[in-house]
Design a protein around this motif. Structure first.
Motif, short mmCIF file in Angstrom:
data_model
loop_
_atom_site.label_atom_id
_atom_site.label_comp_id
_atom_site.label_asym_id
_atom_site.label_seq_id
_atom_site.Cartn_x
_atom_site.Cartn_y
_atom_site.Cartn_z
N MET A 35 0.84 -1.21 0.00
CA MET A 35 0.00 0.00 0.00
C MET A 35 0.87 1.26 0.00
O MET A 35 0.55 2.24 -0.67
CB MET A 35 -0.94 -0.01 1.21
N SER A 36 1.97 1.23 0.75
CA SER A 36 2.88 2.38 0.77
C SER A 36 3.48 2.62 -0.60
O SER A 36 3.56 3.77 -1.07
CB SER A 36 4.00 2.16 1.79
N CYS A 37 3.91 1.55 -1.28
CA CYS A 37 4.47 1.68 -2.63
C CYS A 37 3.41 2.19 -3.60
O CYS A 37 3.70 3.05 -4.45
CB CYS A 37 5.02 0.34 -3.11
N LEU A 38 2.19 1.67 -3.49
CA LEU A 38 1.12 2.13 -4.38
C LEU A 38 0.85 3.61 -4.19
O LEU A 38 0.71 4.36 -5.16
CB LEU A 38 -0.15 1.31 -4.13
N SER A 42 1.54 6.38 -7.11
CA SER A 42 0.40 7.13 -7.65
C SER A 42 0.52 8.62 -7.36
O SER A 42 0.23 9.44 -8.22
CB SER A 42 -0.92 6.59 -7.11
N SER A 43 0.95 8.98 -6.16
CA SER A 43 1.01 10.41 -5.83
C SER A 43 2.23 11.09 -6.45
O SER A 43 2.11 12.17 -7.01
CB SER A 43 0.99 10.62 -4.32
N ILE A 44 3.38 10.47 -6.37
CA ILE A 44 4.58 11.11 -6.90
C ILE A 44 4.72 10.86 -8.39
O ILE A 44 4.89 11.79 -9.17
CB ILE A 44 5.84 10.58 -6.16
N GLY A 45 4.64 9.63 -8.80
CA GLY A 45 4.90 9.28 -10.20
C GLY A 45 3.85 9.79 -11.16
O GLY A 45 4.13 10.61 -12.03
#
Length: 194
Positions: A35-38, A42-45
């Motif tokens: 979830m942290s990676c997602l 999503s927010s940065i990339g």
């Protein structure tokens, strides 16, 4: 996907990360990391990529608009004539103030009259086509006016000439290298510089 917008909780209201960490199941930590990676991707990339594409499109549109506006100004003959007349008028006035006659020779001048609001752009009224065609300008006065006179700088900018191109403008405009710039040389030279 809701987590990327700030609503990252279970139906009971417990935040997903606390819920996953509270479970003694080893997959809870794995779910928390996923979830942290997602959220990070999503927010940065994705949002940065979308913002960059949008910004690039806006900058390209603004550049195209500026180029179209410049082309429109460059093709407007009335605007060219008006701005060129202002530039020649200022040059005539500055040569009169410097004590130069129509052929560029120095004459006695009792006083220096500053370029004021009342006298601006009125020297061409007294000129005929013949006297204007025979008028010559000193290279030194042209170059000095570009460095010291804000009205000359405005007139050159209005003619769509970059001020960086105006270093030693008198030398550039003096085609026959005789130290004097005739009106015809002035007009043709500035037209080529555009």
């Amino acid at each position: 996907f809701r987590c990327s917008f700030g609503d990252c909780s279970t139906l009971g209201g417990t935040p997903i990360f606390e819920f996953a960490a509270a479970q003694d199941d080893p997959t809870g930590n794995l779910v928390g990391m996923a979830m942290s990676c997602l959220m990070f991707i999503s927010s940065i990339g994705l949002f940065n990529i979308i913002s960059a594409v949008f910004l690039e499109r806006v900058m390209a549109y603004a550049s195209d608009q500026r180029l179209q506006e410049q082309r429109k100004r460059m093709s407007d003959r009335h605007l060219w004539h008006k701005n060129m007349a202002k530039f020649i008028d200022i040059m005539v006035q500055l040569h009169k103030q410097a004590g130069r006659n129509t052929v560029g020779e120095t004459v006695e001048q009792p006083q220096d009259v500053p370029l004021t609001q009342q006298t601006r752009y009125f020297c061409l009224r007294d000129e005929t086509i013949e006297t204007l065609a025979s008028r010559v300008f000193s290279r030194e006065i042209i170059d000095e006016a570009l460095m010291t006179n804000s009205e000359v700088v405005k007139a050159v900018s209005a003619l769509d000439i970059d001020l960086q191109d105006c270093v030693n403008l008198g030398d550039t405009l003096d085609q026959d290298n005789d130290g004097r710039v005739q009106v015809e040389e002035l007009i043709m030279g500035i037209n080529r510089m555009r």
